[in-house]
Enzyme design. Structure first.
Site, PDB file in Angstrom:
ATOM      1  N   HIS A 120     -25.231 -47.302  77.668  1.00 14.21           N
ATOM      2  CA  HIS A 120     -25.406 -48.433  78.593  1.00 14.21           C
ATOM      3  C   HIS A 120     -25.884 -47.977  79.974  1.00 14.21           C
ATOM      4  CE1 HIS A 120     -22.373 -50.789  75.918  1.00 14.21           C
ATOM      5  NE2 HIS A 120     -23.605 -50.885  75.471  1.00 14.21           N
ATOM      6  N   GLY A 156     -11.121 -45.155  72.007  1.00 14.75           N
ATOM      7  CA  GLY A 156     -10.973 -46.248  72.970  1.00 14.75           C
ATOM      8  C   GLY A 156     -12.082 -47.275  72.981  1.00 14.75           C
ATOM      9  N   ASN A 163      -6.794 -44.811  69.311  1.00 17.19           N
ATOM     10  CA  ASN A 163      -6.660 -46.051  70.072  1.00 17.19           C
ATOM     11  C   ASN A 163      -5.199 -46.503  69.964  1.00 17.19           C
ATOM     12  OD1 ASN A 163      -6.950 -48.807  71.049  1.00 17.19           O
ATOM     13  ND2 ASN A 163      -9.120 -48.693  70.503  1.00 17.19           N
ATOM     14  N   ALA A 222      -5.505 -41.974  74.526  1.00 21.01           N
ATOM     15  CA  ALA A 222      -6.532 -40.940  74.372  1.00 21.01           C
ATOM     16  C   ALA A 222      -6.060 -39.569  74.865  1.00 21.01           C
ATOM     17  CB  ALA A 222      -7.790 -41.372  75.129  1.00 21.01           C
TER      18      ALA A 222
HETATM   19  P1  NAD Z   1     -13.301 -52.585  75.392  1.00 25.71           P
HETATM   20  O1  NAD Z   1     -13.027 -52.957  76.807  1.00 25.71           O
HETATM   21  O2  NAD Z   1     -13.859 -53.608  74.508  1.00 25.71           O
HETATM   22  O3  NAD Z   1     -12.006 -51.993  74.703  1.00 25.71           O
HETATM   23  C1  NAD Z   1     -11.255 -50.983  75.229  1.00 25.71           C
HETATM   24  C2  NAD Z   1     -10.477 -50.329  74.082  1.00 25.71           C
HETATM   25  O4  NAD Z   1      -9.725 -49.247  74.611  1.00 25.71           O
HETATM   26  C3  NAD Z   1      -9.474 -51.253  73.385  1.00 25.71           C
HETATM   27  O5  NAD Z   1      -9.629 -51.128  71.980  1.00 25.71           O
HETATM   28  C4  NAD Z   1      -8.110 -50.714  73.839  1.00 25.71           C
HETATM   29  O6  NAD Z   1      -7.104 -50.880  72.843  1.00 25.71           O
HETATM   30  C5  NAD Z   1      -8.436 -49.254  74.043  1.00 25.71           C
HETATM   31  N1  NAD Z   1      -7.537 -48.542  74.948  1.00 25.71           N
HETATM   32  C6  NAD Z   1      -6.827 -49.021  75.983  1.00 25.71           C
HETATM   33  N2  NAD Z   1      -6.124 -48.034  76.567  1.00 25.71           N
HETATM   34  C7  NAD Z   1      -6.431 -46.898  75.901  1.00 25.71           C
HETATM   35  C8  NAD Z   1      -6.042 -45.544  76.034  1.00 25.71           C
HETATM   36  N3  NAD Z   1      -5.182 -45.144  76.996  1.00 25.71           N
HETATM   37  N4  NAD Z   1      -6.539 -44.632  75.170  1.00 25.71           N
HETATM   38  C9  NAD Z   1      -7.408 -45.010  74.193  1.00 25.71           C
HETATM   39  N5  NAD Z   1      -7.814 -46.282  74.024  1.00 25.71           N
HETATM   40  C10 NAD Z   1      -7.336 -47.218  74.879  1.00 25.71           C
HETATM   41  O7  NAD Z   1     -14.185 -51.318  75.468  1.00 25.71           O
HETATM   42  P2  NAD Z   1     -15.549 -51.040  74.849  1.00 25.71           P
HETATM   43  O8  NAD Z   1     -15.505 -51.255  73.384  1.00 25.71           O
HETATM   44  O9  NAD Z   1     -15.953 -49.744  75.387  1.00 25.71           O
HETATM   45  O10 NAD Z   1     -16.550 -52.157  75.448  1.00 25.71           O
HETATM   46  C11 NAD Z   1     -16.522 -52.601  76.757  1.00 25.71           C
HETATM   47  C12 NAD Z   1     -17.853 -52.516  77.439  1.00 25.71           C
HETATM   48  O11 NAD Z   1     -17.560 -52.479  78.805  1.00 25.71           O
HETATM   49  C13 NAD Z   1     -18.628 -51.298  77.162  1.00 25.71           C
HETATM   50  O12 NAD Z   1     -19.912 -51.706  77.010  1.00 25.71           O
HETATM   51  C14 NAD Z   1     -18.545 -50.428  78.418  1.00 25.71           C
HETATM   52  O13 NAD Z   1     -19.832 -50.040  78.831  1.00 25.71           O
HETATM   53  C15 NAD Z   1     -18.102 -51.341  79.472  1.00 25.71           C
HETATM   54  N6  NAD Z   1     -17.047 -50.809  80.354  1.00 25.71           N
HETATM   55  C16 NAD Z   1     -17.138 -49.514  80.810  1.00 25.71           C
HETATM   56  C17 NAD Z   1     -16.156 -49.028  81.635  1.00 25.71           C
HETATM   57  C18 NAD Z   1     -16.268 -47.610  82.096  1.00 25.71           C
HETATM   58  O14 NAD Z   1     -17.380 -47.126  82.301  1.00 25.71           O
HETATM   59  N7  NAD Z   1     -15.145 -46.908  82.238  1.00 25.71           N
HETATM   60  C19 NAD Z   1     -15.083 -49.824  82.019  1.00 25.71           C
HETATM   61  C20 NAD Z   1     -15.058 -51.137  81.575  1.00 25.71           C
HETATM   62  C21 NAD Z   1     -16.037 -51.612  80.730  1.00 25.71           C
END
Ligand code: NAD
Length: 247
Positions: free
Chosen positions: A119, A187, A213, A232
Site C-alpha cells: 500500500h 496480524g 493473531n 505478534a
Molecule cells: P486490520 O486492521 O484489518 O486487522 C488487524 C489484525 O491484527 C486483526 O486481525 C487483529 O486481530 C490483529 N491484531 C491485533 N493486535 C495484534 C497483535 N498484538 N499481534 C498480532 N495481531 C494483532 O489490518 P489489516 O488486515 O492489515 O488491514 C488494514 C489496512 O489498514 C491495511 O491496508 C493497512 O495498510 C492499513 N493500516 C496500516 C497501519 C500501519 O501501517 N501500521 C495501521 C492501520 C491500518
C-alpha cells in the site's frame, strides 16, 4: 515449547523460500492501532482524509488529519520484537521477503531489506502530477507541502481509497508468493483486497501457511495450516527461541 510453535519452527527451518505477510496487527504493540474496530483509528479520525477527491478539494483540512495520524503519531512509533525477529530471520536467510500492508516503515526501521510495501509508505511524499518524490522527514509539515516543480499539493506516497496498488510492489509480491513454500501471516484480518489474495495465491502454489493473531481471521478457517493464537511479539519471540535451540 508449545507443540504448534514447535511445528512452526520446523517448517521455517526446513522451507526453502519463506515469506511473511503482515498487516496492521504487527504494529499494534508499537502503539499504532488498526484502522477498524473499537479502538481503531477510524473511531477517532474521519477516513475521508484518505479519499482522493476530498484530498484535492480540501487539501488543508486533509493534511491536518494526515499530519496528525501518519507523521506526528506514527513518527513516534518504534519497531517491536515482532518486526525485529523478522529482520533477524531475514539476516539468517530464513525469511526471503516481507509483503506488508502497513505504511508505517517499521519493517525498514527494524532492519528488514526485502520489503514489498503493498500500500506504499509514509516515508516519502509524492506529487500527484509529476510524480516527483521528496523525503517526508526533510519536509516542514507545519505548512502544506508543495511540489517545487509544479506547485501541486504533495500527498503521502501511500495509496488513498480507490487508488491502485504500486506496480513494483505488486509485481514483486506476486513473484514472491509464486516462489514461496511457506507464508507466515502476522496480524491481518484478510479483509482488505487485493492484498488479501496474496496468501491464498501462495497456498494454491503449494505453500504452507502459519498464521499469528490473537483472533481468528478470514485466513484461519480457509488456508491456515498452523494457527498460533497470540500477540505478534510474544509468538515471534517464542519462534526465534525455538530456532536458536535447533541451530
Ligand atoms: P486490520 O486492521 O484489518 O486487522 C488487524 C489484525 O491484527 C486483526 O486481525 C487483529 O486481530 C490483529 N491484531 C491485533 N493486535 C495484534 C497483535 N498484538 N499481534 C498480532 N495481531 C494483532 O489490518 P489489516 O488486515 O492489515 O488491514 C488494514 C489496512 O489498514 C491495511 O491496508 C493497512 O495498510 C492499513 N493500516 C496500516 C497501519 C500501519 O501501517 N501500521 C495501521 C492501520 C491500518
Amino acid at each position: 515449547m508449545d507443540e504448534n510453535v514447535q511445528k512452526a519452527v520446523d517448517l521455517i527451518l526446513y522451507s526453502e523460500y519463506t515469506i511473511a505477510f503482515t498487516g496492521a496487527g504487527i504494529s499494534v504493540e508499537s502503539g499504532i492501532p488498526p484502522f477498524r474496530g473499537e479502538n481503531g483509528l477510524w473511531s477517532k479520525y474521519d477516513p475521508n482524509a484518505l479519499d482522493l477527491g476530498n484530498f484535492h478539494l480540501n487539501p488543508v483540512e486533509a493534511w491536518k488529519v494526515i499530519k496528525e495520524i501518519f507523521y506526528d503519531f506514527f513518527g513516534e512509533a518504534k519497531p517491536n520484537d515482532a518486526h525485529l525477529v523478522l529482520a533477524e530471520l531475514e539476516k539468517q536467510g530464513l525469511v526471503k521477503a516481507i509483503i506488508t500492508q502497513n505504511i508505517d516503515n517499521l519493517h525498514y526501521d527494524a532492519g528488514s531489506r526485502e520489503v514489498y510495501e503493498f500500500h506504499g509508505n509514509s516515508r516519502m511524499l509524492v506529487c500527484p502530477y509529476c510524480d516527483k518524490k521528496v523525503v517526508a522527514e526533510e519536509t516542514d509539515l507545519n505548512y502544506i507541502p508543495l511540489c517545487d516543480k509544479c506547485h501541486a499539493v504533495l500527498k503521502p506516497d501511500f495509496i488513498f481509497f480507490g487508488e491502485g496498488i504500486p506496480e513494483e510492489a505488486y509485481k514483486k509480491s506476486v513473484e514472491a508468493a509464486q516462489k514461496a513454500d511457506l507464508v507466515i501471516i502476522i496480524g491481518s484480518t484478510g479483509e482488505v483486497v487485493p492484498a488479501a489474495s496474496i496468501p491464498p495465491f501462495a497456498k494454491q502454489n503449494g505453500a504452507k501457511v502459519i498464521e499469528i493473531n490473537p483472533e481468528e481471521s478470514s485466513f484461519t478457517g480457509s488456508i491456515t495450516d498452523i494457527f498460533l493464537k497470540g500477540k505478534a511479539t510474544e509468538v515471534m519471540k517464542e519462534i526465534l527461541n525455538g530456532i536458536k535451540q535447533k541451530i
